[in-house]
Write a protein that holds these residues in place. Structure first.
Motif: not given
Length: 164
Positions: A76-79, A111-113, A88-90
């Protein structure tokens, strides 16, 4: 590393991710709890999908799968976007079966892109931040690879920041 697909988190993802989230090794470095039932995980996902009640915050959550049919979850990934603070917290969790295969690098890059191309157009994000357990050498190296710099500590975590 096999190709992967990123999907916006939905409650039904609990059915696919639950088993991978039962591995106790995942919880050595993250503050989340291990959900004992699929229904508990569905409640958590419902909470995340509904988003923050704070108008300053926007929660974005995704599940990484190896396939279009969403049968092999990778992580999973989140922002969490804080509009007033322009940061933004990643975060990311790669399931143990996929550790050390390049998925963490690929997920953080995605995520960064995504944030630069889709969010920064409407919200002026000046920095990204991540909190990482001081013992998690793999995640520390990953953040530093993406030019995050250690800017402080919070309990047993290092705080990393990357200006955009």
């Amino acid at each position: 590393m096999k190709p992967f697909k990123v999907f916006t988190l939905c409650v039904d993802d609990a059915e696919q991710t639950f088993q991978a989230l039962q591995d106790k090794d995942i919880y050595h470095f993250i503050s989340d709890v291990q959900y004992q039932t699929i229904n508990e995980l569905k409640e958590r996902y419902t909470f995340l999908v509904n988003g923050s009640l704070n108008s300053n915050e926007t929660w974005l959550n995704w599940v990484i799968y190896q396939d279009d049919t969403k049968t092999v979850p990778v992580g999973t990934i989140q922002a969490t976007i804080l509009k007033d603070e322009q940061k933004t917290y990643v975060g990311y969790v790669i399931f143990k079966e996929f550790w050390n295969q390049g998925y963490g690098t690929a997920a953080l890059n995605w995520l960064i892109q995504f944030l630069i191309e889709n969010i920064n157009i409407n919200i002026n994000i000046k920095s990204l931040e991540a909190s990482v357990d001081m013992r998690n050498t793999y995640s520390i190296r990953l953040l530093e690879k993406f030019l995050f710099e250690r800017v402080g500590t919070d309990g047993g975590d290092f705080i990393y920041r990357r200006d955009l």
